[in-house]
Scaffold this active site. Structure first.
Site, PDB file in Angstrom:
ATOM      1  N   CYS A 119      29.776  14.975  53.151  1.00 47.42           N
ATOM      2  CA  CYS A 119      30.671  16.118  52.918  1.00 47.42           C
ATOM      3  C   CYS A 119      30.417  17.252  53.910  1.00 47.42           C
ATOM      4  O   CYS A 119      31.207  18.180  54.009  1.00 47.42           O
ATOM      5  CB  CYS A 119      30.540  16.604  51.481  1.00 47.42           C
ATOM      6  SG  CYS A 119      31.014  15.320  50.314  1.00 47.42           S
ATOM      7  N   HIS A 260      32.443  23.889  50.684  1.00 49.40           N
ATOM      8  CA  HIS A 260      32.853  22.518  50.362  1.00 49.40           C
ATOM      9  C   HIS A 260      33.241  22.469  48.884  1.00 49.40           C
ATOM     10  O   HIS A 260      32.609  23.112  48.049  1.00 49.40           O
ATOM     11  CB  HIS A 260      31.671  21.584  50.642  1.00 49.40           C
ATOM     12  CG  HIS A 260      31.868  20.206  50.097  1.00 49.40           C
ATOM     13  ND1 HIS A 260      32.992  19.461  50.356  1.00 49.40           N
ATOM     14  CD2 HIS A 260      31.083  19.433  49.294  1.00 49.40           C
ATOM     15  CE1 HIS A 260      32.890  18.289  49.750  1.00 49.40           C
ATOM     16  NE2 HIS A 260      31.746  18.254  49.088  1.00 49.40           N
ATOM     17  N   ASN A 290      37.392  16.361  45.363  1.00 44.92           N
ATOM     18  CA  ASN A 290      36.453  16.342  46.490  1.00 44.92           C
ATOM     19  C   ASN A 290      36.979  15.371  47.552  1.00 44.92           C
ATOM     20  O   ASN A 290      36.967  14.165  47.351  1.00 44.92           O
ATOM     21  CB  ASN A 290      35.070  15.910  45.975  1.00 44.92           C
ATOM     22  CG  ASN A 290      34.016  15.899  47.067  1.00 44.92           C
ATOM     23  OD1 ASN A 290      34.324  16.043  48.249  1.00 44.92           O
ATOM     24  ND2 ASN A 290      32.764  15.721  46.673  1.00 44.92           N
TER      25      ASN A 290
HETATM   26  C1  LIG Z   1      29.221  14.541  38.221  1.00 43.24           C
HETATM   27  C2  LIG Z   1      29.113  15.845  37.442  1.00 43.24           C
HETATM   28  C3  LIG Z   1      30.448  16.522  37.343  1.00 43.24           C
HETATM   29  C4  LIG Z   1      28.603  15.543  36.053  1.00 43.24           C
HETATM   30  O1  LIG Z   1      28.486  16.744  35.320  1.00 43.24           O
HETATM   31  P1  LIG Z   1      27.193  17.021  34.410  1.00 43.24           P
HETATM   32  O2  LIG Z   1      27.453  18.292  33.756  1.00 43.24           O
HETATM   33  O3  LIG Z   1      26.004  16.882  35.302  1.00 43.24           O
HETATM   34  O4  LIG Z   1      27.296  15.873  33.393  1.00 43.24           O
HETATM   35  P2  LIG Z   1      26.217  14.726  33.088  1.00 43.24           P
HETATM   36  O5  LIG Z   1      26.192  13.752  34.234  1.00 43.24           O
HETATM   37  O6  LIG Z   1      24.937  15.375  32.670  1.00 43.24           O
HETATM   38  O7  LIG Z   1      26.914  14.062  31.860  1.00 43.24           O
HETATM   39  C5  LIG Z   1      27.098  14.749  30.621  1.00 43.24           C
HETATM   40  C6  LIG Z   1      27.793  13.819  29.664  1.00 43.24           C
HETATM   41  O8  LIG Z   1      29.167  13.684  30.052  1.00 43.24           O
HETATM   42  C7  LIG Z   1      29.516  12.318  30.160  1.00 43.24           C
HETATM   43  N1  LIG Z   1      30.519  12.153  31.202  1.00 43.24           N
HETATM   44  C8  LIG Z   1      30.336  11.895  32.508  1.00 43.24           C
HETATM   45  N2  LIG Z   1      31.517  11.805  33.128  1.00 43.24           N
HETATM   46  C9  LIG Z   1      32.462  12.015  32.203  1.00 43.24           C
HETATM   47  C10 LIG Z   1      33.864  12.061  32.234  1.00 43.24           C
HETATM   48  N3  LIG Z   1      34.552  11.855  33.349  1.00 43.24           N
HETATM   49  N4  LIG Z   1      34.525  12.314  31.089  1.00 43.24           N
HETATM   50  C11 LIG Z   1      33.866  12.531  29.935  1.00 43.24           C
HETATM   51  N5  LIG Z   1      32.538  12.501  29.841  1.00 43.24           N
HETATM   52  C12 LIG Z   1      31.846  12.255  30.966  1.00 43.24           C
HETATM   53  C13 LIG Z   1      28.212  11.629  30.503  1.00 43.24           C
HETATM   54  O9  LIG Z   1      28.267  10.266  30.190  1.00 43.24           O
HETATM   55  C14 LIG Z   1      27.227  12.401  29.678  1.00 43.24           C
HETATM   56  O10 LIG Z   1      27.301  11.908  28.374  1.00 43.24           O
HETATM   57  P3  LIG Z   1      25.942  11.765  27.476  1.00 43.24           P
HETATM   58  O11 LIG Z   1      25.423  13.146  27.388  1.00 43.24           O
HETATM   59  O12 LIG Z   1      26.459  11.188  26.212  1.00 43.24           O
HETATM   60  O13 LIG Z   1      25.079  10.842  28.279  1.00 43.24           O
HETATM   61  C15 LIG Z   1      28.093  16.802  38.119  1.00 43.24           C
HETATM   62  O14 LIG Z   1      26.806  16.271  38.010  1.00 43.24           O
HETATM   63  C16 LIG Z   1      28.387  17.028  39.562  1.00 43.24           C
HETATM   64  O15 LIG Z   1      29.371  17.641  39.914  1.00 43.24           O
HETATM   65  N6  LIG Z   1      27.492  16.583  40.454  1.00 43.24           N
HETATM   66  C17 LIG Z   1      27.630  16.800  41.864  1.00 43.24           C
HETATM   67  C18 LIG Z   1      28.731  15.948  42.397  1.00 43.24           C
HETATM   68  C19 LIG Z   1      28.944  16.182  43.833  1.00 43.24           C
HETATM   69  O16 LIG Z   1      28.890  17.289  44.274  1.00 43.24           O
HETATM   70  N7  LIG Z   1      29.179  15.098  44.555  1.00 43.24           N
HETATM   71  C20 LIG Z   1      29.542  15.091  45.913  1.00 43.24           C
HETATM   72  C21 LIG Z   1      28.470  15.608  46.768  1.00 43.24           C
HETATM   73  S1  LIG Z   1      29.099  16.409  48.101  1.00 43.24           S
END
Ligand SMILES: CC(C)(COP(=O)(O)OP(=O)(O)OC[C@H]1O[C@@H](n2cnc3c(N)ncnc32)[C@H](O)[C@@H]1OP(=O)(O)O)[C@@H](O)C(=O)NCCC(=O)NCCS
Length: 335
Positions: A119, A260, A290
């Site tokens: 990214c 980003h 993204n």
């Molecule tokens: C991916 C992301 C949005 C997840 O958000 P989060 O707040 O960290 O959520 P978690 O991964 O802790 O998951 C929380 C819960 O939501 C659930 N969940 C994950 N995706 C889900 C979705 N699309 N819909 C509903 N629930 C979802 C998980 O299974 C988890 O459930 P559990 O608590 O029962 O295990 C976040 O981690 C993120 O944005 N990460 C960076 C991504 C990024 O920048 N990527 C590119 C790099 S440049």
């Protein structure tokens, strides 16, 4: 002060097809409210079958050149010397996407190469292009940043499939005129230990494509979301603080901050640490998701459209991506 370089034109492209949160609700166990609250994304664009990243770059490049007053049939005559494409979703392993873009826009006589910075790919490519102009090696450099992330996304994995979209943009880098400032500074870093948290394992020299790699879903993006999230918040803040401090600038001096677009919460956390007025932080993740190397040029376009990026404004760009990679740039907008 030696030669300086600036952006002289900007063009962007997103494919017309849209995938909404409601569409995703029908594909995996998710819902609009979770996606909006946790990421800020409402919809993303999807590149049609039969097209590749080079097509998006070519469309963006043509718009960029048109903004510079160069019609499509005059591109060869204009004489672009170098094309750099930031992408992690090239049309093919080789040739480089830059070669395909050169052919598609008819940039006769140009050379080019791709930059794989995740990214941060656009910001990395930007520094390469800017240094080529500052060194005097070239006077007309086209820098593209685009990704077709939906091609690499597993639409049975709710933790990744809600995040990614397709799109990108292009800028033209040329020498500054007398009195102009253009690019001021860059701050880049990689931390390869983070590679395990965000990658696409299949299809490379380590794990060439096979039935086994497909069965194991190695042709899809793998991401440890929370690990990437933590790194992104810490490193975006660090890189931006460094580049500002080194140049005696504070958040209050900036016309706008163009980060980003990976997650709205990452952007807000970084902007808070910079002490930026939220009004001057560019966020368009709601519309595009993204798009990896595509997000910064797309956000530049949003900033211009919203009247938040005007000639003479100081602008800060920042990105974090797969690698891990970290990129930041400080420039004065001269268009
Ligand atoms: C991916 C992301 C949005 C997840 O958000 P989060 O707040 O960290 O959520 P978690 O991964 O802790 O998951 C929380 C819960 O939501 C659930 N969940 C994950 N995706 C889900 C979705 N699309 N819909 C509903 N629930 C979802 C998980 O299974 C988890 O459930 P559990 O608590 O029962 O295990 C976040 O981690 C993120 O944005 N990460 C960076 C991504 C990024 O920048 N990527 C590119 C790099 S440049």
């Amino acid at each position: 002060m030696g030669r300086r370089a600036k952006i002289t034109a900007l063009g962007t492209y997103v494919p017309p097809d849209i995938l909404t949160n409601q569409d995703l609700e029908r594909m995996v166990d998710t819902n609009d409210q979770w996606i909006m609250e946790r990421t800020g994304i409402r919809e993303r664009h999807v590149l049609a079958k039969g097209l590749g990243v080079s097509d998006m770059c070519a469309e963006a490049a043509k718009k960029c050149l048109a903004a510079r007053g160069i019609a499509e049939d005059k591109i060869a005559e204009f004489g672009i010397e170098l094309i750099i494409v930031g992408t992690v979703t090239p049309d093919m392993m080789f040739p480089a996407t830059a070669c395909l873009v050169q052919d598609k826009i008819g940039a006769k006589g140009a050379w080019g190469f791709d930059v794989s910075g995740g990214c941060s790919g656009f910001v990395f490519a930007l520094q390469a292009g800017v240094k080529m102009v500052e060194s005097g090696a070239h006077k007309k450099v086209l820098v593209c940043g685009a990704d077709a992330n939906t091609r690499m996304t597993d639409y049975t994995d709710r933790t990744t499939c809600v995040l990614f979209g397709d799109g990108g943009g292009a800028v033209l880098i040329e020498p500054c005129e007398e009195g102009e400032i253009g690019f001021i500074d860059f701050e880049h870093e990689v931390d390869g230990a983070g590679g395990v948290s965000l990658n696409l394992k299949g299809g490379g020299s380590l794990n060439p494509s096979s039935h086994e790699t497909v069965d194991k879903k190695m042709h899809y993006i793998y991401q440890d979301g929370p690990a990437v999230y933590k790194f992104a918040v810490r490193k975006m803040a660090e890189a931006t603080a460094k580049v500002l401090a080194r140049n005696g600038v504070t958040g209050a001096d900036l016309g706008c901050f163009i980060p980003h677009q990976a997650n709205k919460r990452i952007i807000t956390a970084t902007a808070d640490r910079l002490g930026m007025d939220p009004e001057r932080v560019i966020i368009n993740i709601e519309k595009y998701g993204n798009t990896s190397a595509g997000t910064i040029p797309l956000a530049m376009e949003t900033a211009v459209e919203e009247g938040k990026l005007k000639k003479g404004d100081l602008v800060l760009l920042a990105a974090v991506g797969a690698g891990f990679t970290v990129g930041a740039a400080l420039l004065r907008w001269e268009i």
